[in-house]
Scaffold this motif. Structure first.
Motif, short mmCIF file in Angstrom:
data_model
loop_
_atom_site.label_atom_id
_atom_site.label_comp_id
_atom_site.label_asym_id
_atom_site.label_seq_id
_atom_site.Cartn_x
_atom_site.Cartn_y
_atom_site.Cartn_z
N GLN A 291 -7.95 7.91 11.79
CA GLN A 291 -8.87 7.50 10.73
C GLN A 291 -8.12 6.72 9.66
OE1 GLN A 291 -11.68 10.45 9.45
NE2 GLN A 291 -11.62 9.73 7.35
N PRO A 292 -8.55 5.53 9.30
CA PRO A 292 -7.82 4.72 8.31
C PRO A 292 -7.74 5.41 6.95
CG PRO A 292 -9.44 3.39 9.49
CD PRO A 292 -9.72 4.82 9.84
N ILE A 293 -6.61 5.23 6.30
CA ILE A 293 -6.44 5.73 4.93
C ILE A 293 -7.26 4.84 4.00
CG2 ILE A 293 -4.79 6.22 3.10
CD1 ILE A 293 -4.47 7.96 5.57
N MET A 294 -8.11 5.45 3.19
CA MET A 294 -8.98 4.66 2.31
C MET A 294 -8.16 3.93 1.25
SD MET A 294 -11.81 5.09 3.70
CE MET A 294 -12.81 4.21 2.49
N ASN A 295 -8.64 2.77 0.89
CA ASN A 295 -7.95 1.97 -0.11
C ASN A 295 -8.12 2.58 -1.49
OD1 ASN A 295 -7.45 -0.40 -2.00
ND2 ASN A 295 -6.92 -1.27 -0.02
N SER A 296 -7.04 2.59 -2.24
CA SER A 296 -7.04 3.24 -3.56
C SER A 296 -7.47 2.29 -4.68
CB SER A 296 -5.63 3.74 -3.88
OG SER A 296 -4.72 2.64 -3.92
N GLY A 297 -7.87 1.09 -4.33
CA GLY A 297 -8.19 0.10 -5.35
C GLY A 297 -7.04 -0.84 -5.61
N ARG A 298 -5.90 -0.54 -4.99
CA ARG A 298 -4.74 -1.40 -5.09
C ARG A 298 -4.56 -2.17 -3.79
NH1 ARG A 298 -0.71 3.46 -6.93
NH2 ARG A 298 -1.24 3.58 -9.15
N PHE A 299 -3.79 -3.21 -3.86
CA PHE A 299 -3.37 -3.90 -2.65
C PHE A 299 -2.21 -3.10 -2.04
CE2 PHE A 299 -5.42 -7.09 -5.28
CZ PHE A 299 -6.25 -7.71 -4.37
N ARG A 300 -2.21 -3.05 -0.71
CA ARG A 300 -1.27 -2.15 -0.03
C ARG A 300 -0.35 -2.95 0.89
NH1 ARG A 300 -4.32 2.54 2.51
NH2 ARG A 300 -4.45 3.18 0.31
N ALA B 113 2.22 -1.79 -14.26
CA ALA B 113 0.88 -1.31 -13.85
C ALA B 113 0.19 -2.32 -12.93
CB ALA B 113 0.03 -1.03 -15.08
N LEU B 114 0.92 -2.81 -11.96
CA LEU B 114 0.37 -3.78 -11.01
C LEU B 114 -0.59 -3.09 -10.04
CD1 LEU B 114 3.61 -5.77 -10.04
CD2 LEU B 114 1.86 -6.41 -11.71
N PRO B 115 -1.63 -3.77 -9.61
CA PRO B 115 -2.55 -3.20 -8.60
C PRO B 115 -1.92 -3.30 -7.20
CG PRO B 115 -3.25 -5.41 -9.16
CD PRO B 115 -2.08 -5.12 -10.06
N LEU B 116 -0.76 -2.68 -7.06
CA LEU B 116 0.04 -2.84 -5.85
C LEU B 116 0.68 -1.50 -5.49
CD1 LEU B 116 1.15 -5.02 -3.84
CD2 LEU B 116 3.14 -5.23 -5.36
N GLU B 117 0.63 -1.16 -4.21
CA GLU B 117 1.30 0.05 -3.74
C GLU B 117 1.90 -0.21 -2.37
OE1 GLU B 117 -1.80 2.95 -3.71
OE2 GLU B 117 -2.56 2.36 -1.75
N PHE B 118 2.77 0.70 -1.95
CA PHE B 118 3.51 0.53 -0.70
C PHE B 118 3.33 1.77 0.17
CE2 PHE B 118 5.51 -1.84 -4.06
CZ PHE B 118 5.79 -3.07 -3.50
N VAL B 119 3.39 1.56 1.47
CA VAL B 119 3.43 2.67 2.41
C VAL B 119 4.52 2.37 3.41
CG1 VAL B 119 1.63 1.64 3.86
CG2 VAL B 119 2.14 4.07 4.05
N LEU B 120 5.38 3.35 3.62
CA LEU B 120 6.47 3.19 4.57
C LEU B 120 6.18 4.02 5.82
CD1 LEU B 120 9.28 2.45 5.59
CD2 LEU B 120 10.21 4.28 4.16
N VAL B 121 5.97 3.35 6.93
CA VAL B 121 5.82 4.04 8.21
C VAL B 121 7.23 4.22 8.77
CG1 VAL B 121 4.88 3.91 10.54
CG2 VAL B 121 3.55 3.04 8.61
N GLY B 122 7.77 5.40 8.53
CA GLY B 122 9.15 5.67 8.90
C GLY B 122 9.78 6.59 7.87
N ARG B 123 10.99 6.28 7.47
CA ARG B 123 11.71 7.12 6.52
C ARG B 123 12.75 6.29 5.78
NH1 ARG B 123 16.79 8.03 8.63
NH2 ARG B 123 17.03 7.64 10.87
N ASN C 94 -4.06 1.05 6.81
CA ASN C 94 -5.05 0.14 6.22
C ASN C 94 -4.40 -0.81 5.21
OD1 ASN C 94 -7.66 -0.83 6.15
ND2 ASN C 94 -8.35 0.59 4.57
N ALA C 95 -3.23 -1.33 5.57
CA ALA C 95 -2.48 -2.19 4.64
C ALA C 95 -2.99 -3.62 4.70
CB ALA C 95 -1.00 -2.15 4.99
N ASP C 96 -2.69 -4.36 3.64
CA ASP C 96 -3.06 -5.77 3.59
C ASP C 96 -2.05 -6.64 4.32
OD1 ASP C 96 -5.48 -5.90 1.68
OD2 ASP C 96 -4.06 -4.63 0.61
N MET C 97 -0.79 -6.23 4.30
CA MET C 97 0.27 -7.02 4.92
C MET C 97 1.48 -6.12 5.15
SD MET C 97 1.89 -9.17 1.72
CE MET C 97 3.26 -9.73 2.73
#
Length: 1021
Positions: A862-871, A898-908, A940-943
């Protein structure tokens, strides 16, 4: 071991300990966060954090099951099933079977749901909270009804929707005809095996019910200087109140205590472990043995126990301060000189087999013994109050054999007690203690006997086995596959041929198969069952006592006995083993030190290697008789995994497809030796048999270089591929000339001209590859980089140049890598480019992602919902060279502005803890290759962004991003940037951009991509 290697070992041990602690802390933090999100009813975030905890602590079944329950709330039944099935197979627990049935219902698999309920009710007491669910599943599955037993009440629950007459049997005895939904079982029902409840047509779901499974307990007791403590529970009825009865040496009930204190379940290995602890002050006990039993009079594991014995022995030693067998503690290194050796050979030999559980294993064991024993040898079976009636009936049928005898215990005494019963019945005999889960081949007993009488001071003899700690083969430091009797016989034939009459002194025997000479047994005495309860450590204590009297313990290197291991104790094994090892170390304070010193010296290493070499030659001879010639490929590589390992395994698979056998030459942990791994099958194969294993081809360097070379020259090596020398002793490089075989060099990084491999300097920046060698020398300093002496960069380059010049071909994965290698070695002419993957530049990123979905069809995330930021998604294991510092700075800058930007790391990363308090970066934890694309899509990332600051030679993670449908940005350096440009699937960013500029660019690209996707969606609509 030299001081250099000792220092390296200490450094490695320290780093490993620190790494494990970092992972543990991160897993705990993720678990707590998941529970917090669950309490807030934020299930999506709860799943996200629990999944991270699961990835960090993948062997913790409690966390895994918590994740399964959260996935059910998301209706992710396929994912829940995938995680639950291995858990149930390993642990077999009530809640797991309930959840499995529910999953099957939601997948419209009603026959499988009924099958799960059948197993559940036949071995577990239905809980009130799940009884209605069970009944509903049974009815929806079209069954007439179901039944269950509540062990604590002796009560039967029945769902009989048509109110049919039911026939109730205890074993084969009809005790009742009823239509009632509840009834009580008659007194004494606990002594029966099965309860059957049937209509005239067929049994109810759950019938027959295994009554011994219903009343089974798991419990444990131990003592220390302050108290007696332990735990108890009924796995089939986890909420049952557990009362422990305490009896003194006169079998008088002297105390009753309830187990009430909760365990910290996060520290336990069994899922949903419901045991509770009890404590009794040591002052409440007098000298002597005490029994701790459950409600059915069965001993807890560790009972009987003498709580004051250790204290008494310690005080006695302090007063006398003598080191011999009558006073304890005694040094494990202490050896007596004059054992009391008998003038006669004894009355004969008796094989003592204690029996408790494991019907299949026990029958196979006894049958193998009967087929292989010489005339006149006795077999003494000791039935240690086995609950398996069918097993005992079969064993009794064997007593008609002239030399088979059987003794029955009315109560379970454990392995030491059962062994003592057998030994007392045959005073004056040599004895062989044999576990009931062993398999013995022809000639095994004669081999043990010959070893025992090869020297008058030998007291015990142990054979080789697949599962016998220091006596194990092929592996001695990890689990081996369990061999069948045919494999055992083959291994026996091998060791008998090459190790005939060979004995080796060892610090202790092993009780799985232990020959004890009659005169040694007479002088030393029986096993101390008052100390070691159900077993583990009692034979080691016996051996220490014997050693103090002057007896030797040896390995019969020409005998091999198969051993399944762990049949009897299962979940209590670790607790009992830990307790008994502590007792050993209190009696013999340097026992662990002595055994570890023996393991470190590894006296059996050469013996195991000789067995491997002989087996391999025998295999080659058999293949030659079949007209097949073995063709080997030698792959020289490191032990660090990652992309290099994947590339090497792919090349090895290609070689196996051509009919060849892959040999991997790797460094050992400290680099003071090398290990040859033979891979007949892929490492992904689930059918690795014991015959496929040759793990002892280890050669110390440089002292055993000539032996290594001789072995490699003795086999038919057709190709050599050099993939990496990292971690290797410098002597390995000599093979390239001494083998006189053409070789290929695969360059996966820049070790050929830079000992730092990734071109990252001590300031943690890309060095720029200076042409001035003095600058490089200054960067390297006096570091040895696994070499014997500090590195001189010009000598390093000269050696690489020589090795590369002599290679048949030099293969690199990208044009960028070729250009850099050519810059440093301009005279090289044979550099070839072999890309590790097909980037398919002819396909758009959408097309590539579409065709990649085929392999991921069964994985629904199930995709992680967007938090309102770009991911922005980052993929891989991120160290310094992969951009760890860049990520830290990006996260900090995004926070500060306070940028509308967040990161997700698939890994470690090298230290995930740094980011645990930030909501700008979520880290999933490590992933398996087959789930990578699905996991990236779920974010559910943008890029995607690859922040590597070194010129990567390839990047498997980049392919994952593209196949997940993500356009990608990376710094304009190395193969990543080159591949992006070649495919037009992203952007190459300048390394000179500041951190704010990088964030601004990522934000701009995310906006553009999201706008384009929305526009395309509108056009398609």
């Amino acid at each position: 071991m030299s001081n250099q290697y000792k220092k390296r070992l200490l450094e490695y041990t320290k780093k490993k300990k620190e790494g494990i602690e970092r992972i543990r802390q991160s897993a705990q933090s993720a678990f707590i966060r998941a529970l917090d999100e669950q309490n807030k009813n934020n299930i999506v975030e709860a799943v996200r954090w629990m999944d991270r905890a699961h990835r960090l602590a993948e062997h913790n079944p409690n966390i895994t099951f918590d994740l399964v329950m959260l996935l059910l709330k998301q209706q992710r039944y396929n994912d829940a099933y995938r995680l639950l099935m291995p858990l149930i197979k390993k642990f077999d627990f009530y809640q797991g079977w309930v959840v499995l049935a529910i999953i099957h219902v939601h997948r419209n698999e009603f026959p499988q749901a009924i099958e799960a309920i059948q197993y559940l009710l036949s071995r577990y007491c239905p809980a009130k909270t799940s009884w209605s669910t069970i009944r509903e599943i049974v009815r929806d599955g079209g069954e007439e009804g179901c039944c269950g037993v509540i062990g604590s009440l002796g009560q039967v629950w029945i769902d009989n929707r048509k109110r049919q007459t039911l026939f109730v049997f205890l074993d084969d005895i009809l005790i009742l005809e009823t239509k009632d939904p509840f009834f009580s079982l008659p007194e004494g029902w606990e002594h029966f095996s099965f309860l059957s409840i049937e209509t005239q047509e067929k049994p109810l779901v759950g019938s027959p019910i295994d009554l011994q499974a219903i009343i089974r307990t798991e419990g444990f007791v131990e003592s220390n200087d302050h108290c007696v403590k332990g735990w108890l529970w009924y796995p089939a009825e986890a909420d049952r109140v557990s009362t422990i009865d305490v009896y003194d040496g006169q079998n008088t009930l002297c105390n009753q205590v309830q187990a009430e204190t909760e365990f910290d379940v996060a520290t336990l290995e069994f899922p949903l472990f419901k045991a509770k602890q009890f404590f009794i002050d040591i002052k409440e006990f007098s000298p002597g043995s005490y029994s701790f039993t459950d409600a059915y009079g069965r001993h807890l594991t560790g009972s009987p126990i003498d709580p004051l014995l250790l204290q008494c022995k310690t005080n006695r030693y302090r007063k006398n301060n003598k080191k011999h067998e009558h006073y304890l503690p005694v040094s494990a290194y202490y050896k007596g000189s004059y054992p009391q050796i008998s003038e006669y050979l004894g009355l004969g030999i008796v094989v003592i087999i204690p029996v408790y559980k494991g019907k299949k294993e026990t029958i196979s064991c006894v049958q193998s013994v009967l087929k292989t024993l010489p005339k006149g040898v006795k077999i003494q079976i000791v039935n240690d109050c086995s609950p398996d009636i069918e097993l005992i009936e079969w064993l009794e049928s064997q007593v008609n054999h002239d030399n088979v005898f059987m003794i029955h215990h009315l109560k379970n005494l454990g392995f030491p007690g059962a062994v003592n019963t057998g030994m007392m019945a045959w005073s004056g005999y040599d004895v062989v203690l044999l576990n009931s889960d062993t398999l013995v081949p022809k000639g095994w007993l004669k081999g043990l006997l010959d070893a025992a009488y090869s020297d008058q001071a030998i007291g015990t003899v142990t054979p080789f086995s697949n599962d016998a700690s220091i006596f194990s083969y092929p592996y001695h430091d990890q689990a081996n596959p369990v061999p069948d009797l045919n494999s055992v016989t083959c291994l026996m034939n091998v060791v008998r041929k090459i190790n005939k009459k060979t004995i080796i002194d060892v610090p202790t025997a092993h009780g799985f198969c232990m020959f004890i000479r009659h005169d040694c047994l007479h002088q030393v005495g029986l096993f101390r069952e008052n100390l070691f309860a159900q077993g583990y450590g009692e034979e080691n204590d016996f051996c220490m006592r014997a050693q103090h009297l002057g007896w030797r313990h040896v390995l019969a290197a020409d005998v091999f006995v198969g051993h399944k291991g762990g049949v009897s104790f299962q979940n209590n094994k670790n607790a009992l083993l830990k307790r008994n090892i502590a007792i050993l170390n209190k009696f013999y304070p340097d026992y662990d030190e002595m055994v570890m010193a023996y393991i470190d010296r590894d006296f059996l290493r050469i013996i195991r290697r000789q067995i491997d070499l002989y087996r391999l030659k025998e295999f080659e001879r058999k293949q030659e008789k079949l007209g097949k010639s073995l063709q080997y490929g030698l792959f020289i590589t490191h032990t660090y995994g990652g992309g290099v390992e994947r590339a090497v395994q792919e090349r090895a698979s290609d070689w196996r497809l051509k009919g060849g056998i892959a040999l991997f030459l790797r460094p050992t942990l400290l680099g003071d030796a090398c290990r040859i791994e033979i891979q007949f099958k892929s490492t992904l194969s689930t059918k690795i048999e014991i015959e496929d294993l040759y793990p002892n081809l280890v050669f110390n360097l440089p002292s055993e270089y000539s032996i290594l070379l001789q072995f490699l020259k003795s086999i038919n090596i057709l190709i050599i591929q050099v993939h990496h020398f990292a971690g290797h002793h410098v002597a390995v490089r000599n093979l390239l000339q001494d083998l006189e075989i053409e070789y290929e060099v695969y360059l996966h990084d820049y070790m050929s001209f830079c000992p730092r491999i990734s071109l990252i300097n001590p300031q943690e920046h890309y060095c720029g590859e200076p042409e001035d060698m003095d600058v490089c020398q200054q960067c390297i300093g006096n570091d040895r980089f696994d070499e014997e002496n500090p590195i001189k960069i010009r000598q390093w380059l000269s050696r690489s140049q020589k090795e590369l010049n002599a290679a048949r071909s030099i293969i690199v994965p990208s044009e960028d890598t070729k250009d850099r290698i050519s810059k440093h070695f301009p005279k090289l002419k044979r550099i070839q480019i072999q890309e590790l993957e097909d980037d398919r530049p002819d396909l758009s990123i959408e097309q590539l992602a579409y065709f990649s979905q085929v392999a991921e069809a069964d994985l629904y995330l199930q995709p992680i919902m967007n938090s309102g930021r770009f991911r922005v998604c980052i993929i891989g294991a991120i160290g310094i060279e992969k951009g760890f510092n860049i990520i830290k700075a990006l996260v900090k800058d995004a926070d500060q502005r306070a940028l509308p930007l967040e990161f997700v790391l698939v890994g470690r990363t090298v230290d995930d803890r740094i980011f645990e308090q930030s909501d700008r970066l979520f880290i999933t934890g490590t992933y398996k290759e087959e789930e990578a694309i699905a996991l990236v899509k779920q974010q559910n990332a943008d890029m995607a962004f690859f922040p590597a600051i070194w010129p990567e030679t390839w990047c498997y993670a980049l392919s994952i991003a593209w196949r997940s449908g993500l356009s990608t940005a990376a710094f304009d350096i190395g193969a990543i940037a080159q591949r992006i440009k070649n495919t037009q699937r992203g952007w190459a960013l300048s390394l000179l951009m500041t951190i704010p500029e990088q964030n601004d660019m990522l934000l701009t690209l995310c906006k553009q991509l999201r706008y384009n996707r929305k526009a395309k969606h509108l056009d398609d609509g």
